[in-house]
Design a protein around this motif. Structure first.
Motif, short mmCIF file in Angstrom:
data_model
loop_
_atom_site.label_atom_id
_atom_site.label_comp_id
_atom_site.label_asym_id
_atom_site.label_seq_id
_atom_site.Cartn_x
_atom_site.Cartn_y
_atom_site.Cartn_z
N TYR A 103 0.81 -1.22 0.00
CA TYR A 103 0.00 0.00 0.00
C TYR A 103 0.84 1.27 0.00
N SER A 104 2.12 1.16 0.28
CA SER A 104 2.95 2.36 0.37
C SER A 104 4.11 2.37 -0.63
N THR A 105 4.09 1.54 -1.63
CA THR A 105 5.17 1.54 -2.60
C THR A 105 5.09 2.74 -3.53
N ASN A 106 3.90 3.11 -3.93
CA ASN A 106 3.70 4.28 -4.78
C ASN A 106 3.14 5.40 -3.92
N LEU A 107 3.96 6.41 -3.65
CA LEU A 107 3.58 7.48 -2.73
C LEU A 107 2.37 8.26 -3.21
N PHE A 108 2.28 8.52 -4.51
CA PHE A 108 1.14 9.26 -5.04
C PHE A 108 -0.16 8.49 -4.83
N ASN A 109 -0.16 7.20 -5.12
CA ASN A 109 -1.37 6.39 -4.92
C ASN A 109 -1.74 6.30 -3.45
N PHE A 110 -0.74 6.23 -2.60
CA PHE A 110 -1.00 6.16 -1.16
C PHE A 110 -1.75 7.40 -0.68
N ALA A 137 -3.34 9.62 -2.58
CA ALA A 137 -4.62 9.74 -3.30
C ALA A 137 -5.69 8.89 -2.63
N LYS A 138 -5.32 7.70 -2.23
CA LYS A 138 -6.29 6.84 -1.55
C LYS A 138 -6.68 7.41 -0.19
N LYS A 139 -5.71 7.99 0.53
CA LYS A 139 -6.02 8.61 1.82
C LYS A 139 -6.96 9.79 1.65
N LEU A 140 -6.70 10.60 0.62
CA LEU A 140 -7.60 11.73 0.36
C LEU A 140 -9.01 11.25 0.03
N GLU A 141 -9.08 10.22 -0.76
CA GLU A 141 -10.39 9.70 -1.16
C GLU A 141 -11.14 9.10 0.02
#
Length: 95
Positions: A49-56, A58-62
């Motif tokens: 869940y934390s390999t791609n910082l942008f996706n991490f 983005a998911k937290k924001l969502e």
């Protein structure tokens, strides 16, 4: 597959937080409830869940920011309506 053991541990942690917030066994509960939450969260942490910082983020924001923003806007807009309903019909303070 879910493990019922960890579900029970998480439930005990939630009950401990509620008891601490309402003041029942407050000092005793404060000794362990944060440690319990950090332990369980660390146990279920997965590096995928934390390999791609942008996706991490983005998911937290969502998942966290957007619902909080929606509910804050709703309750801010309707604050006076709720206050009037509470003071007008539910609480009679006439002597």
């Amino acid at each position: 597959m879910r493990d019922k053991y960890w579900d029970i541990i998480k439930a005990l942690g939630i009950i401990a937080v509620v008891l601490g917030h309402i003041g029942i066994l407050g000092y005793f509960v404060s000794l362990y409830h944060l440690v319990l939450f950090f332990f369980v969260a660390g146990y279920f942490y997965n590096e995928k869940y934390s390999t791609n910082l942008f996706n991490f983020f983005a998911k937290k924001l969502e998942r966290l920011w957007w619902p909080t923003f929606k509910y804050t806007c709703f309750f801010t807009i309707f604050h006076n309506v709720f206050w009037t309903l509470y003071n007008g019909s539910l609480v009679k303070t006439e002597i």
